[in-house]
Design a protein around this motif. Structure first.
Motif, PDB file in Angstrom:
ATOM      1  N   UNK A  77      36.294  22.413   1.637  1.00 57.08           N
ATOM      2  CA  UNK A  77      35.957  22.979   0.324  1.00 57.08           C
ATOM      3  C   UNK A  77      36.627  24.334   0.130  1.00 57.08           C
ATOM      4  N   UNK A  78      36.614  25.182   1.144  1.00 50.80           N
ATOM      5  CA  UNK A  78      37.246  26.488   0.971  1.00 50.80           C
ATOM      6  C   UNK A  78      38.757  26.366   0.830  1.00 50.80           C
ATOM      7  N   UNK A  79      39.354  25.321   1.383  1.00 52.13           N
ATOM      8  CA  UNK A  79      40.772  25.063   1.106  1.00 52.13           C
ATOM      9  C   UNK A  79      40.988  24.771  -0.378  1.00 52.13           C
ATOM     10  N   UNK A  80      40.078  24.013  -0.985  1.00 56.97           N
ATOM     11  CA  UNK A  80      40.171  23.737  -2.418  1.00 56.97           C
ATOM     12  C   UNK A  80      40.071  25.028  -3.224  1.00 56.97           C
ATOM     13  N   UNK A  81      39.230  25.956  -2.786  1.00 56.87           N
ATOM     14  CA  UNK A  81      39.073  27.214  -3.518  1.00 56.87           C
ATOM     15  C   UNK A  81      40.411  27.924  -3.715  1.00 56.87           C
ATOM     16  N   UNK A 140      37.422  24.301 -13.893  1.00 54.89           N
ATOM     17  CA  UNK A 140      36.847  25.215 -12.906  1.00 54.89           C
ATOM     18  C   UNK A 140      37.803  26.370 -12.664  1.00 54.89           C
ATOM     19  N   UNK A 141      37.282  27.604 -12.652  1.00 55.80           N
ATOM     20  CA  UNK A 141      38.088  28.732 -12.232  1.00 55.80           C
ATOM     21  C   UNK A 141      37.437  29.375 -11.010  1.00 55.80           C
ATOM     22  N   UNK A 142      38.148  30.287 -10.393  1.00 59.81           N
ATOM     23  CA  UNK A 142      37.722  30.866  -9.124  1.00 59.81           C
ATOM     24  C   UNK A 142      36.898  32.131  -9.331  1.00 59.81           C
ATOM     25  N   UNK A 143      35.813  32.247  -8.580  1.00 58.68           N
ATOM     26  CA  UNK A 143      35.019  33.462  -8.556  1.00 58.68           C
ATOM     27  C   UNK A 143      35.162  34.175  -7.232  1.00 58.68           C
ATOM     28  N   UNK A 144      34.517  35.318  -7.086  1.00 59.66           N
ATOM     29  CA  UNK A 144      34.640  36.072  -5.836  1.00 59.66           C
ATOM     30  C   UNK A 144      33.958  35.370  -4.665  1.00 59.66           C
ATOM     31  N   UNK A 204      42.324  15.097  -2.905  1.00 61.09           N
ATOM     32  CA  UNK A 204      42.742  14.630  -4.224  1.00 61.09           C
ATOM     33  C   UNK A 204      42.703  15.760  -5.249  1.00 61.09           C
ATOM     34  N   UNK A 205      41.676  16.611  -5.179  1.00 59.37           N
ATOM     35  CA  UNK A 205      41.584  17.697  -6.147  1.00 59.37           C
ATOM     36  C   UNK A 205      42.676  18.736  -5.918  1.00 59.37           C
ATOM     37  N   UNK A 229      33.197  18.939  -7.968  1.00 56.44           N
ATOM     38  CA  UNK A 229      34.471  18.334  -7.573  1.00 56.44           C
ATOM     39  C   UNK A 229      34.561  16.902  -8.093  1.00 56.44           C
ATOM     40  N   UNK A 230      33.494  16.134  -7.942  1.00 55.47           N
ATOM     41  CA  UNK A 230      33.497  14.747  -8.439  1.00 55.47           C
ATOM     42  C   UNK A 230      33.684  14.701  -9.950  1.00 55.47           C
TER      43      UNK A 230
END
Length: 346
Positions: free
Chosen positions: A152-156, A118-122, A39-40, A106-107
């Motif tokens: 979860x890593x797919x969401x990243x 949320x933004x992405x970090x290294x 969903x996310x 995520x919830x």
């Protein structure tokens, strides 16, 4: 194969209660996390690489799986959905509760999409999470299955790379890139992939400011760059910005300001790795109505305030009880004993 989504807000509220309404957070099932991540990802498809946000807003730096310190942040900064939060990346690895931390975020993002960003970090990377804790924690908590790690890593791969606040402040995880002079270049990046070894996307999550230099310099991290004052001022001038806000670096006092507030680091994991003893902070921005020509010595701009805090009591309990990183306890003979040599730099 079509994956169904969570059927209602009631389902999300139930997930939140599992994480929040117990003395210890309850793990969500692998199937539920699969649904949440699906969903996310669908929601993030419509999110640009650089989000457009408005104050008032509270910025949160690295969390690194320190779940109880994340709850402390919500107590200090204000509960959701009454406070708008921008999280600057590095949600997992290092800490004991990476699964619970990313599950909660995520919830919350799904439940309050206009209040949680949320933004992405290294560390939102398959390579990094395989080596620094999240993957091993998932194996330990889900009976040897890596499925939750995969979901979860797919969401990243879908997380945006930064945000512009009030049209004047750029927020990202790490820093600047010699390959990027304009924000529009970030907007044009294909972000839906693993973080590459170099280029704009890699530099945004890996680079650091250096008050001793003027230009760019290769980073000792082995990825990204160090950037100096001339680079910082030119980037702001060319993009009509006044400030860069970022995370990515451990700060003993919870934050560091460079060049009279032109660049600011916010760090939100107190007593990092349960042994560093550092403070943490969140950065509250109430407005961006300020005179950029002011010569007053400052650490942040008017309308900005660092809320500094210490580690939660549970953080201390984890330290005393000998809980280690990667979601497992240390004991002789364990296949998962972590190295005694911790590379804090990454």
């Amino acid at each position: 194969m079509t994956v169904p989504v969570m059927s209602s807000l009631t389902d999300l509220d139930h997930c939140l209660s599992q994480l929040l309404d117990h003395s210890s957070p309850q793990l969500l099932s692998s199937h539920v996390i699969q649904l949440l991540c699906h969903q996310l990802k669908s929601a993030l498809l419509e999110t640009p690489n650089v989000m457009t946000l408005q104050s008032p807003i509270t910025l949160v730096g690295d969390i690194h799986g320190q779940y109880h310190d994340l709850l402390e942040i919500f107590r200090i900064g204000g509960p959701t959905p009454h406070t708008t939060y921008l999280f600057l990346g590095d949600y997992v690895d290092r800490g004991y509760y990476s699964v619970e931390t990313i599950s909660l975020l995520i919830c919350l993002k799904l439940r309050y999409p206009d209040r949680i960003f949320l933004i992405r970090g290294n560390h939102e990377s398959r390579t990094i999470t395989t080596n620094y804790g999240f993957y091993t924690e998932v194996l330990n908590k889900y009976g040897g299955s890596s499925a939750v790690w995969s979901y979860v890593t797919d969401v990243f791969d879908y997380l945006p790379l930064g945000a512009i606040i009030d049209g004047r402040i750029f927020a990202t995880h790490g820093g600047l890139s010699p390959s990027c002079q304009q924000i529009d270049q970030i907007r044009a990046v294909d972000r839906f992939k693993e973080i590459p070894h170099d280029g704009i996307m890699a530099d945004l999550v890996w680079s650091d400011p250096d008050p001793e230099i003027l230009d760019f310099k290769l980073s000792p991290r082995g990825a990204g760059y160090l950037f100096g004052s001339d680079v910082m001022h030119k980037f702001c001038h060319d993009n009509s910005l006044v400030q860069l806000l970022r995370a990515h670096q451990l700060c003993n006092e919870g934050y560091v300001s460079y060049w009279r507030g032109k660049c600011v680091t916010v760090w939100s994991a107190p007593n990092y790795c349960y042994r560093c003893g550092n403070k943490a902070s969140v950065l509250e921005i109430s407005h961006s109505n300020f005179d950029t020509g002011s010569t007053e010595k400052r650490e942040v701009l008017p309308g900005q305030f660092f809320n500094v805090f210490e580690a939660s009591p549970q953080n201390d309990e984890d330290t005393v009880n000998g809980k280690s990183m990667n979601g497992v306890n240390e004991f002789d003979g364990s296949a998962y004993i972590r190295s005694k040599e911790i590379d804090y730099f990454l």
